[in-house]
Design an enzyme around this catalytic site. Structure first.
Site, PDB file in Angstrom:
ATOM      1  N   SER A 172       0.841  -1.194   0.000  1.00 26.83           N
ATOM      2  CA  SER A 172       0.000   0.000   0.000  1.00 26.83           C
ATOM      3  C   SER A 172       0.884   1.255   0.000  1.00 26.83           C
ATOM      4  O   SER A 172       1.707   1.425  -0.894  1.00 26.83           O
ATOM      5  CB  SER A 172      -0.958  -0.043   1.199  1.00 26.83           C
ATOM      6  OG  SER A 172      -1.952   0.945   1.082  1.00 26.83           O
ATOM      7  N   ASP A 258      -9.628  -4.209  -5.754  1.00 26.04           N
ATOM      8  CA  ASP A 258      -9.100  -3.234  -4.802  1.00 26.04           C
ATOM      9  C   ASP A 258      -9.775  -1.886  -5.027  1.00 26.04           C
ATOM     10  O   ASP A 258      -9.652  -1.288  -6.106  1.00 26.04           O
ATOM     11  CB  ASP A 258      -7.587  -3.098  -4.985  1.00 26.04           C
ATOM     12  CG  ASP A 258      -6.904  -2.305  -3.880  1.00 26.04           C
ATOM     13  OD1 ASP A 258      -7.602  -1.577  -3.154  1.00 26.04           O
ATOM     14  OD2 ASP A 258      -5.669  -2.422  -3.758  1.00 26.04           O
ATOM     15  N   HIS A 287      -7.573  -5.108  -1.398  1.00 27.43           N
ATOM     16  CA  HIS A 287      -6.329  -4.398  -1.120  1.00 27.43           C
ATOM     17  C   HIS A 287      -5.233  -5.318  -0.580  1.00 27.43           C
ATOM     18  O   HIS A 287      -4.068  -4.928  -0.527  1.00 27.43           O
ATOM     19  CB  HIS A 287      -6.602  -3.253  -0.142  1.00 27.43           C
ATOM     20  CG  HIS A 287      -5.512  -2.236  -0.079  1.00 27.43           C
ATOM     21  ND1 HIS A 287      -4.951  -1.677  -1.205  1.00 27.43           N
ATOM     22  CD2 HIS A 287      -4.858  -1.676   0.988  1.00 27.43           C
ATOM     23  CE1 HIS A 287      -4.009  -0.817  -0.844  1.00 27.43           C
ATOM     24  NE2 HIS A 287      -3.929  -0.813   0.474  1.00 27.43           N
TER      25      HIS A 287
END
Length: 319
Positions: A172, A258, A287
């Site tokens: 991320s 995502d 995600h």
């Protein structure tokens, strides 16, 4: 596979193409790194009693952006023979460095891991994306990228670490930071970016339904006159810009469902990546971008790059 996100109809205030690389990109980052390295590294570490028998954990700090203290966890396999390969690792938005015994994957795989606490994000703090967003030289992520580059310096100063075998990894926000470090530190052996945030800002702002891109969407909705300044700031730290300056082989992954870092953004980074790259997409994944299976594939890539053996098997997803 096409994913329609709730934000798809949002006006594309930054356009619909990846941001162009600023003309002074190299000088901009050379100046920032030179300033940081004018301060002594001043690496400090203290062993932490975690109860773990296979992994040694240390609370570490060193001088980063403008000499500020950067804190992290250093994890090293307890049973080792000589210097080991190492990874600089950054976490997602608001996660900070978490606890000393979180995310033991990389040390358990035989690598030294320096988990860098992203500045100001301990305890789930958010809102940092907007700090200095109108001024590239004072932008939040300029300092964060420099901190992470200095973490490479810190790792390489350790007797336990093989300074010739260091990689940058992250998930991320950490994936975006890893891409940035890969652009700023020319002699890494690998860069792993899992579901990278801070990547392809125009599509991220336009398509994300959750997560930190919404902070910037709200800001630009309230201040559309600042879009040009925001775009210029983001262009220095965008994962696509970083990918254009990649030297080390890369691993980039995403989940096709995502809604925080939409897959279109990771695709843009993979398409722009200037070195060899493995691009892995995970149907049905959000995600987490493949979760444990994605990490297993990433370990295989690192083992190969570190000279510890070839990757084993097909870990799934689509390349």
């Amino acid at each position: 596979m096409t994913i329609t996100h709730p934000g798809t109809e949002f006006p594309a205030l930054l356009g619909r193409e990846p941001l162009p690389t600023p003309d002074d990109y190299d000088d901009f980052w050379a100046e920032a790194l030179d300033e940081a390295r004018s301060h002594p590294l001043d690496l400090r570490r203290e062993r932490i009693d975690t109860g773990l028998s296979a992994i040694d954990v240390f609370d570490v700090s060193f001088a980063g952006w403008e000499g500020r203290r950067v804190h992290g966890w250093l994890r090293i396999p307890h049973h080792r023979s000589g210097a080991v390969p190492a990874v600089v690792h950054a976490n997602g938005y608001g996660a900070g460095r978490l606890s000393p015994i979180d995310d033991l994957t990389w040390a358990a795989a035989g690598f030294a891991q320096l988990l860098v606490g992203t500045h100001g994000q301990e305890g789930g703090s958010t809102g940092h994306l907007l700090q200095g967003i109108d001024d590239p030289r004072r932008s939040y992520y300029r300092g964060v990228f420099v901190d992470a580059a200095r973490a490479v310096d810190a790792l390489r100063s350790l007797d336990e670490v093989d300074a010739t075998r260091v990689a940058a990894i992250g998930n991320s926000q950490g994936g975006g930071i890893a891409l940035g470090v890969g652009a700023l530190v020319p002699d890494l052996v690998a860069v792993l970016a899992q579901a990278p945030f801070l990547t392809d800002a125009p599509d991220g702002i336009r398509l994300a339904a959750n997560g930190p891109w919404l902070e910037l969407r709200d800001y630009l909705t309230a201040h559309p006159d600042r879009a040009t300044a925001v775009a210029r700031t983001l262009a220095y730290v965008d994962g696509v810009t970083s990918a254009r300056h990649a030297v080390a082989p890369g691993w980039i992954s995403d989940g096709l469902a995502d809604d925080i870092c939409p897959p279109e953004t990771a695709r843009a980074a993979a398409a722009a990546y200037a070195a060899p790259v493995i691009f892995r997409e995970w149907p049905g994944a959000g995600h987490e971008a493949g979760g444990a299976a994605d990490r297993q594939g990433a370990i295989g890539v690192l083992r190969e790059r570190f000279g510890l053996g070839l990757r084993h098997g097909n870990v799934g997803g689509s390349a």
